[in-house]
Motif scaffolding. Sequence first.
Motif, PDB file in Angstrom:
ATOM      1  N   UNK A 114       6.424   0.262   2.871  1.00 20.05           N
ATOM      2  CA  UNK A 114       5.565  -0.222   3.951  1.00 20.05           C
ATOM      3  C   UNK A 114       6.349  -1.035   4.981  1.00 20.05           C
ATOM      4  N   UNK A 115       5.652  -1.427   6.039  1.00 22.44           N
ATOM      5  CA  UNK A 115       6.261  -2.233   7.090  1.00 22.44           C
ATOM      6  C   UNK A 115       6.645  -3.618   6.577  1.00 22.44           C
ATOM      7  N   UNK A 116       6.132  -3.984   5.421  1.00 22.76           N
ATOM      8  CA  UNK A 116       6.460  -5.281   4.821  1.00 22.76           C
ATOM      9  C   UNK A 116       7.965  -5.445   4.631  1.00 22.76           C
ATOM     10  N   UNK A 117       8.689  -4.351   4.604  1.00 20.38           N
ATOM     11  CA  UNK A 117      10.143  -4.424   4.438  1.00 20.38           C
ATOM     12  C   UNK A 117      10.792  -5.260   5.539  1.00 20.38           C
ATOM     13  N   UNK A 118      10.212  -5.240   6.733  1.00 12.89           N
ATOM     14  CA  UNK A 118      10.751  -6.039   7.840  1.00 12.89           C
ATOM     15  C   UNK A 118      10.759  -7.518   7.488  1.00 12.89           C
ATOM     16  N   UNK A 119       9.665  -7.975   6.879  1.00  9.88           N
ATOM     17  CA  UNK A 119       9.555  -9.385   6.511  1.00  9.88           C
ATOM     18  C   UNK A 119      10.526  -9.717   5.379  1.00  9.88           C
ATOM     19  N   UNK A 120      10.718  -8.776   4.480  1.00  8.48           N
ATOM     20  CA  UNK A 120      11.650  -8.996   3.375  1.00  8.48           C
ATOM     21  C   UNK A 120      13.057  -9.256   3.912  1.00  8.48           C
TER      22      UNK A 120
ATOM     23  N   UNK B  57      -8.289  -8.230   4.813  1.00  6.17           N
ATOM     24  CA  UNK B  57      -7.965  -6.988   5.525  1.00  6.17           C
ATOM     25  C   UNK B  57      -7.589  -5.871   4.568  1.00  6.17           C
ATOM     26  N   UNK B  58      -7.148  -6.252   3.363  1.00  6.18           N
ATOM     27  CA  UNK B  58      -6.720  -5.237   2.409  1.00  6.18           C
ATOM     28  C   UNK B  58      -5.464  -4.519   2.846  1.00  6.18           C
ATOM     29  N   UNK B  59      -4.555  -5.252   3.454  1.00  4.91           N
ATOM     30  CA  UNK B  59      -3.305  -4.669   3.942  1.00  4.91           C
ATOM     31  C   UNK B  59      -2.125  -5.519   3.483  1.00  4.91           C
ATOM     32  N   UNK B  60      -0.931  -4.957   3.594  1.00  2.00           N
ATOM     33  CA  UNK B  60       0.300  -5.718   3.443  1.00  2.00           C
ATOM     34  C   UNK B  60       1.041  -5.623   4.769  1.00  2.00           C
ATOM     35  N   UNK B  61       1.910  -6.600   5.060  1.00  2.00           N
ATOM     36  CA  UNK B  61       2.353  -7.698   4.204  1.00  2.00           C
ATOM     37  C   UNK B  61       1.415  -8.892   4.243  1.00  2.00           C
ATOM     38  N   UNK B  62       1.637  -9.784   3.275  1.00  2.00           N
ATOM     39  CA  UNK B  62       0.933 -11.060   3.223  1.00  2.00           C
ATOM     40  C   UNK B  62       1.906 -12.098   2.697  1.00  2.00           C
TER      41      UNK B  62
ATOM     42  N   UNK C   4       6.916 -19.921  -1.775  1.00  2.00           N
ATOM     43  CA  UNK C   4       6.077 -18.941  -1.089  1.00  2.00           C
ATOM     44  C   UNK C   4       5.896 -17.708  -1.955  1.00  2.00           C
ATOM     45  N   UNK C   5       4.812 -17.003  -1.713  1.00  2.00           N
ATOM     46  CA  UNK C   5       4.559 -15.720  -2.362  1.00  2.00           C
ATOM     47  C   UNK C   5       4.508 -14.646  -1.285  1.00  2.00           C
ATOM     48  N   UNK C   6       5.237 -13.556  -1.508  1.00  2.00           N
ATOM     49  CA  UNK C   6       5.263 -12.467  -0.535  1.00  2.00           C
ATOM     50  C   UNK C   6       4.755 -11.189  -1.182  1.00  2.00           C
ATOM     51  N   UNK C   7       3.666 -10.666  -0.628  1.00  2.00           N
ATOM     52  CA  UNK C   7       3.038  -9.446  -1.126  1.00  2.00           C
ATOM     53  C   UNK C   7       3.459  -8.279  -0.239  1.00  2.00           C
TER      54      UNK C   7
ATOM     55  N   UNK D  86       4.075 -13.023  10.747  1.00  2.00           N
ATOM     56  CA  UNK D  86       4.880 -13.472   9.612  1.00  2.00           C
ATOM     57  C   UNK D  86       6.348 -13.568  10.024  1.00  2.00           C
ATOM     58  N   UNK D  87       6.824 -12.600  10.779  1.00  2.00           N
ATOM     59  CA  UNK D  87       8.221 -12.628  11.230  1.00  2.00           C
ATOM     60  C   UNK D  87       8.504 -13.885  12.053  1.00  2.00           C
ATOM     61  N   UNK D  88       7.581 -14.233  12.950  1.00  2.00           N
ATOM     62  CA  UNK D  88       7.778 -15.445  13.750  1.00  2.00           C
ATOM     63  C   UNK D  88       7.788 -16.687  12.871  1.00  2.00           C
TER      64      UNK D  88
END
Length: 200
Positions: free
Chosen positions: A9-15, A48-53, A1-4, A67-69
């Motif tokens: 950012x809120x992407x830290x939650x997914x990390x 959308x031009x947003x993260x996370x992806x 997988x690739x995680x952007x 993504x979390x789910x």
Amino acid sequence: MEFYYGKGSIAFAVLIALEEVKASYKLIKIDMASGEQTKPDYIAKNPKGRVPLLITKEGPISETPAILEYVAGLAPDLNLMPQGAYEAAKERELLCYFASTFHINHAMKFRGKRWSDDENVQEQLKLKVTENMSASAQYIEDHYFDGDYLLGAYSIADMHLFAITNWFEVDGVNISDFPKLAAWRARMEDREAVKHALEA
């Protein structure tokens, strides 16, 4: 997988979630400050031009709750997403609140242009950030933490909230004003997945 992701950012939650399930992934930083998220290469991946992806073998997934789910579903034995209908709904209730209210409270400090082109209005929005973030923190303090975590057992909701509390200082919120939140954050910081995510 690739995680952007974008720094801060809120992407830290997914990390955190990826680390909890011990997923194999490539971490790719998007330079939000320079507007990399709006460039053609990234827009081709996420219009959308947003993260996370998260790019999975099945295809791309955007939006933090979704993504979390998905990540929780990679390791169902960890029970990071409740399976019962009511319990799952309560989990999603929190995720929706975080995405639609708590996150937006913070976004008004740096993303006022989303709501108005008038610079005076943008400045007025900033003036409400501390008040609104504190109100959301108080709501969580008063109505959750039936045990060590938000919903009793550790879940993806805790990961989502942890990323939001990373913004408290810049938003003028003192977490020590919220004893349950402060104690919970200390527990979160002790988790190995959170430590690994912070290192990443």
